[in-house]
Design a protein around this motif. Structure first.
Motif, PDB file in Angstrom:
ATOM      1  N   GLU A  88      -3.286   8.067  11.575  1.00  0.00           N
ATOM      2  CA  GLU A  88      -1.974   7.642  12.072  1.00  0.00           C
ATOM      3  C   GLU A  88      -1.761   6.157  11.774  1.00  0.00           C
ATOM      4  N   ILE A  89      -0.509   5.768  11.766  1.00  0.00           N
ATOM      5  CA  ILE A  89      -0.160   4.344  11.808  1.00  0.00           C
ATOM      6  C   ILE A  89       0.386   4.081  13.207  1.00  0.00           C
ATOM      7  N   THR A  90      -0.250   3.176  13.933  1.00  0.00           N
ATOM      8  CA  THR A  90       0.117   2.908  15.321  1.00  0.00           C
ATOM      9  C   THR A  90       0.666   1.495  15.465  1.00  0.00           C
ATOM     10  N   LYS A  91       1.265   1.240  16.638  1.00  0.00           N
ATOM     11  CA  LYS A  91       1.892  -0.053  16.927  1.00  0.00           C
ATOM     12  C   LYS A  91       2.794  -0.485  15.776  1.00  0.00           C
ATOM     13  N   PRO A  92       3.693   0.411  15.389  1.00  0.00           N
ATOM     14  CA  PRO A  92       4.432   0.175  14.151  1.00  0.00           C
ATOM     15  C   PRO A  92       5.631  -0.762  14.304  1.00  0.00           C
ATOM     16  N   LEU A 132      10.075   1.433   5.750  1.00  0.00           N
ATOM     17  CA  LEU A 132       8.859   0.661   5.545  1.00  0.00           C
ATOM     18  C   LEU A 132       8.172   0.548   6.896  1.00  0.00           C
ATOM     19  N   VAL A 133       6.903   0.830   6.936  1.00  0.00           N
ATOM     20  CA  VAL A 133       6.171   0.818   8.197  1.00  0.00           C
ATOM     21  C   VAL A 133       4.991  -0.144   8.086  1.00  0.00           C
ATOM     22  N   SER A 134       4.927  -1.045   9.038  1.00  0.00           N
ATOM     23  CA  SER A 134       3.773  -1.929   9.173  1.00  0.00           C
ATOM     24  C   SER A 134       3.105  -1.617  10.510  1.00  0.00           C
ATOM     25  N   GLN A 157      -4.817  -3.628   9.625  1.00  0.00           N
ATOM     26  CA  GLN A 157      -3.370  -3.779   9.580  1.00  0.00           C
ATOM     27  C   GLN A 157      -2.873  -3.449   8.174  1.00  0.00           C
ATOM     28  N   VAL A 158      -1.757  -2.761   8.113  1.00  0.00           N
ATOM     29  CA  VAL A 158      -1.106  -2.489   6.824  1.00  0.00           C
ATOM     30  C   VAL A 158       0.344  -2.932   6.917  1.00  0.00           C
ATOM     31  N   THR A 159       0.924  -3.253   5.785  1.00  0.00           N
ATOM     32  CA  THR A 159       2.278  -3.817   5.758  1.00  0.00           C
ATOM     33  C   THR A 159       3.153  -3.062   4.783  1.00  0.00           C
ATOM     34  N   ASP A 160       4.339  -2.737   5.247  1.00  0.00           N
ATOM     35  CA  ASP A 160       5.379  -2.159   4.402  1.00  0.00           C
ATOM     36  C   ASP A 160       4.916  -0.911   3.641  1.00  0.00           C
ATOM     37  N   VAL A 161       4.351   0.035   4.381  1.00  0.00           N
ATOM     38  CA  VAL A 161       4.019   1.330   3.789  1.00  0.00           C
ATOM     39  C   VAL A 161       5.309   2.134   3.687  1.00  0.00           C
ATOM     40  N   ALA A 162       5.665   2.541   2.478  1.00  0.00           N
ATOM     41  CA  ALA A 162       6.971   3.150   2.237  1.00  0.00           C
ATOM     42  C   ALA A 162       6.904   4.665   2.303  1.00  0.00           C
ATOM     43  N   GLY A 163       7.978   5.279   2.783  1.00  0.00           N
ATOM     44  CA  GLY A 163       8.060   6.730   2.793  1.00  0.00           C
ATOM     45  C   GLY A 163       9.399   7.223   3.273  1.00  0.00           C
ATOM     46  N   ILE A 164       9.642   8.512   3.086  1.00  0.00           N
ATOM     47  CA  ILE A 164      10.844   9.193   3.574  1.00  0.00           C
ATOM     48  C   ILE A 164      10.467   9.953   4.842  1.00  0.00           C
ATOM     49  N   VAL A 165      11.261   9.824   5.886  1.00  0.00           N
ATOM     50  CA  VAL A 165      11.005  10.538   7.137  1.00  0.00           C
ATOM     51  C   VAL A 165      11.220  12.038   6.914  1.00  0.00           C
ATOM     52  N   THR A 166      10.184  12.822   7.218  1.00  0.00           N
ATOM     53  CA  THR A 166      10.260  14.278   7.020  1.00  0.00           C
ATOM     54  C   THR A 166      10.329  15.058   8.318  1.00  0.00           C
ATOM     55  N   LEU A 223       0.837  -1.194   0.000  1.00  0.00           N
ATOM     56  CA  LEU A 223       0.000   0.000   0.000  1.00  0.00           C
ATOM     57  C   LEU A 223       0.872   1.243   0.000  1.00  0.00           C
ATOM     58  N   ARG A 224       0.393   2.297  -0.649  1.00  0.00           N
ATOM     59  CA  ARG A 224       1.086   3.582  -0.640  1.00  0.00           C
ATOM     60  C   ARG A 224       0.399   4.489   0.387  1.00  0.00           C
ATOM     61  N   ILE A 225       1.079   5.544   0.776  1.00  0.00           N
ATOM     62  CA  ILE A 225       0.531   6.447   1.783  1.00  0.00           C
ATOM     63  C   ILE A 225      -0.791   7.041   1.306  1.00  0.00           C
ATOM     64  N   HIS A 226      -0.874   7.413   0.037  1.00  0.00           N
ATOM     65  CA  HIS A 226      -2.127   8.010  -0.440  1.00  0.00           C
ATOM     66  C   HIS A 226      -3.281   7.009  -0.392  1.00  0.00           C
ATOM     67  N   ASP A 227      -2.970   5.709  -0.460  1.00  0.00           N
ATOM     68  CA  ASP A 227      -4.017   4.703  -0.281  1.00  0.00           C
ATOM     69  C   ASP A 227      -4.514   4.712   1.158  1.00  0.00           C
ATOM     70  N   VAL A 228      -3.570   4.827   2.091  1.00  0.00           N
ATOM     71  CA  VAL A 228      -3.924   4.845   3.517  1.00  0.00           C
ATOM     72  C   VAL A 228      -4.753   6.094   3.830  1.00  0.00           C
TER      73      VAL A 228
END
Length: 608
Positions: free
Chosen positions: A129-133, A107-109, A53-62, A35-40
């Motif tokens: 938010e994404i929690t319990k990552p 990658l954040v799950s 639950q989501v798995t391996d959401v990718a992004g750059i820490v800003t 999944l991409r962030i815009h999907d979330v």
């Protein structure tokens, strides 16, 4: 932000759930089918994956937040989709200090959560938010996605759509229209790296290390650099709260009218104390506008000067007596009568049954003399312990302060906390049965709230009736950025009932003596265009004299970057029709970071 104001800072973004984060460092690339962030984020305010639950959401820490109880970090997808309604950023709540750095590719799950700052009862919007990552660091030192520029051109003129009636007025389920509505625009950027530039301060730096700017320089601007809130439909779309991810000591100490020059950038957050907030990891440079505190004109010998001033929970332990005295003497020019609101009892918020405020008033009147002012006398009525709202144990009340060399007070014994003052006729003219006396103190409208204080004064042989008020506060009302649009103003119910009782008393005076000079003043806790004020004004029995000023000058309080009117002086027809009065909202507090009260005093000068 460090913990100088830890309790408030924690409340700003306190997390809905507790979780522990784990971090793994690997060099494997992200999964192409993740999944991409815009999907979330989705195209409404609520994630289509909320609670899942989501798995391996990718992004750059800003941005990384290491303080408070909402510790975590923001990530952003550097390759956005073509849908302007879907944000490319999201907050990852870790609860403990994150072990990532800006520029990390991760990658954040975890579990997608919709956290409502302030709780569901607040009516606030939800923060995705994404929690319990479980966090996997893929690489470090990556370029952060370029900040999206928020400016006058990008923010729509319309503030918000109306909520869905089938959803109780909530906008949560509506598809975002970021090119049409300001709140939709800000929501479409939730969690993304954004930037404002050369923005004017419209809300001074407060004790919680935050300020407000506007990206629309001419939106309802006043001459001192503020943004005026003049109707329920002019919410001022360019306002944005600024906080910082840096040290408190590095945050600018700004007044209204100052400018944050250059770029201020960071993730766009949402909190319960203002809604959309730019949490800066880069702050512009403060340029001072040199704003000065105002001074009103001195009343002439034949003019009566009447003022109202909320001194914000003043008690003998405060260090502000000399400053308040200087304000009254030097900026208000020693009015003949001052209605003081929020005078606390002799030991302030100590909740031990003390209700007398003579020590508080002695300290204030002595400070006024020391500042070069007159030896004021005063009248008030002690409340029943803890019956008038405010801080528990503080027992705030209104007090009449008056200069006995210029005006006399007509004392009529019998007034106490529970006895109602009335109106009678003496030698063909109106008179109070009690002076000082309280208006209708047993009325349920004044439950757990301040009771109006009525007094009878004489100036140069003419009687003036003065009613000091401090109406029910706006606590409990939904904010302008609430999910419910238009937001509920539940506190109005009690204020309207209070206004009805006050108006009835004024009408009794005027029915007894048509040409009586009556002034109802104080912290009305509502706007000059509100229904509360319309009820007070009735069929012309009173008129809010701040409306004699240009619309851009009508304010006494700055809240979330909106300059607005809470403090007012209302006058009877005999004062208004004479057209021989002057009104001044004296801006000495609300626009400044070093305020001794959050209210500006008001002054009326007229010839009775």
């Amino acid at each position: 932000m460090p913990s100088k104001k830890s309790a408030r800072l924690a409340a700003l973004t306190v997390a809905a759930v507790c979780s522990a984060a784990s971090t793994v460092v690997i060099t494997a690339p992200a999964h192409a089918d993740s999944l991409r962030i815009h999907d979330v984020q989705g195209s409404t305010r609520i994630s289509p994956y909320a609670g899942k639950q989501v798995t391996d959401v990718a992004g750059i820490v800003t941005g990384v937040r290491t303080y408070g109880s909402s510790r975590g970090f923001w990530i952003q997808d550097p390759t956005p989709d073509d849908n302007p309604a879907t944000s490319e950023g999201v907050f990852v709540f870790t609860s403990s200090t994150p072990k990532v750095a800006v520029g990390d590719s991760v990658l954040v799950s975890g579990t997608v959560s919709e956290y409502v700052p302030g709780g569901a009862s607040s009516g606030n919007q939800a923060l995705t938010e994404i929690t319990k990552p479980v966090i996997t660091v893929v690489s470090s030192g990556n370029a952060v996605p370029a900040a999206k520029v928020i400016d006058a051109k990008s923010v729509p003129a319309a503030y918000t759509p109306e909520g869905d009636t089938a959803a109780g007025g909530s906008v949560n389920g509506l598809t975002l229209e970021p090119e049409k509505y300001a709140l939709d625009y800000y929501e479409s950027l939730e969690g993304e790296n954004v930037q404002v530039a050369d923005t004017r301060v419209v809300g001074a730096t407060d004790p919680y290390t935050e300020l407000w700017v506007t990206v629309k320089p001419w939106e309802n601007r006043n001459r001192r650099g503020g943004t005026v809130y003049g109707t329920y439909d002019s919410q001022n779309t360019g306002r944005l709260q600024i906080q910082s991810l840096g040290k408190t000591a590095d945050f600018p100490t700004a007044n209204v009218g100052d400018v944050l020059q250059g770029a201020t950038s960071g993730p766009l957050d949402y909190n319960q104390f203002g809604g959309y907030t730019l949490v800066a990891n880069q702050l512009g440079t403060l340029k001072s506008a040199g704003l000065q505190k105002e001074t009103t004109q001195k009343q002439s010998r034949g003019e009566l000067a009447v003022a109202t001033y909320n001194v914000e929970n003043l008690d003998p332990s405060d260090a502000t007596f000399a400053e308040h005295a200087s304000a009254i003497v030097n900026h208000l020019q020693s009015p003949d009568i001052v209605s003081l609101e929020e005078i606390q009892d002799n030991n302030g918020a100590t909740n031990d049954g003390t209700v007398a405020a003579d020590q508080t008033m002695t300290k204030l009147t002595d400070a006024i003399v020391a500042a070069g002012g007159p030896k004021y006398d005063w009248r008030s009525i002690d409340p029943v312990n803890n019956a008038d709202g405010g801080e528990p144990g503080g027992n705030i009340r209104q007090v009449f302060l008056f200069n006995p060399e210029r005006v006399s007070f007509t004392d009529r014994a019998g007034g106490d906390a529970t006895t109602a003052a009335g109106v009678t006729k003496v030698r063909g003219k109106a008179a109070l049965t009690l002076s000082p006396g309280r208006i209708d103190p047993a009325n349920a409208a004044f439950g757990n709230s301040r009771k109006p204080l009525a007094g009878e004064f004489v100036f140069r042989g003419k009687t003036v009736f003065v009613i000091a008020n401090h109406l029910n506060s706006k606590g409990g009302d939904q904010g302008l950025t609430a999910q419910y649009q238009p937001p509920s103003r539940s506190s109005e119910v009690q204020r309207h009932a209070q206004a009805t009782a006050i108006h009835s008393f004024v009408k009794d005076i005027l029915d007894t003596q048509k040409n009586a000079d009556v002034i109802a003043l104080g912290d009305i806790n509502d706007f000059e265009f509100s229904d509360t004020v319309k009820i007070l004004e009735g069929d012309g029995e009173l008129w809010s004299a701040i409306k004699s000023l240009p619309k851009s000058e009508r304010y006494s309080y700055v809240y979330q970057g909106n300059a607005q009117t809470l403090d007012q002086i209302l006058v009877s027809p005999s004062i208004r029709r004479g057209c021989d009065f002057e009104y001044d909202s004296v801006h000495i507090n609300s626009e400044f970071n070093d305020q001794i009260s959050d209210h500006d005093p008001q002054v009326l000068r007229f010839r009775p």
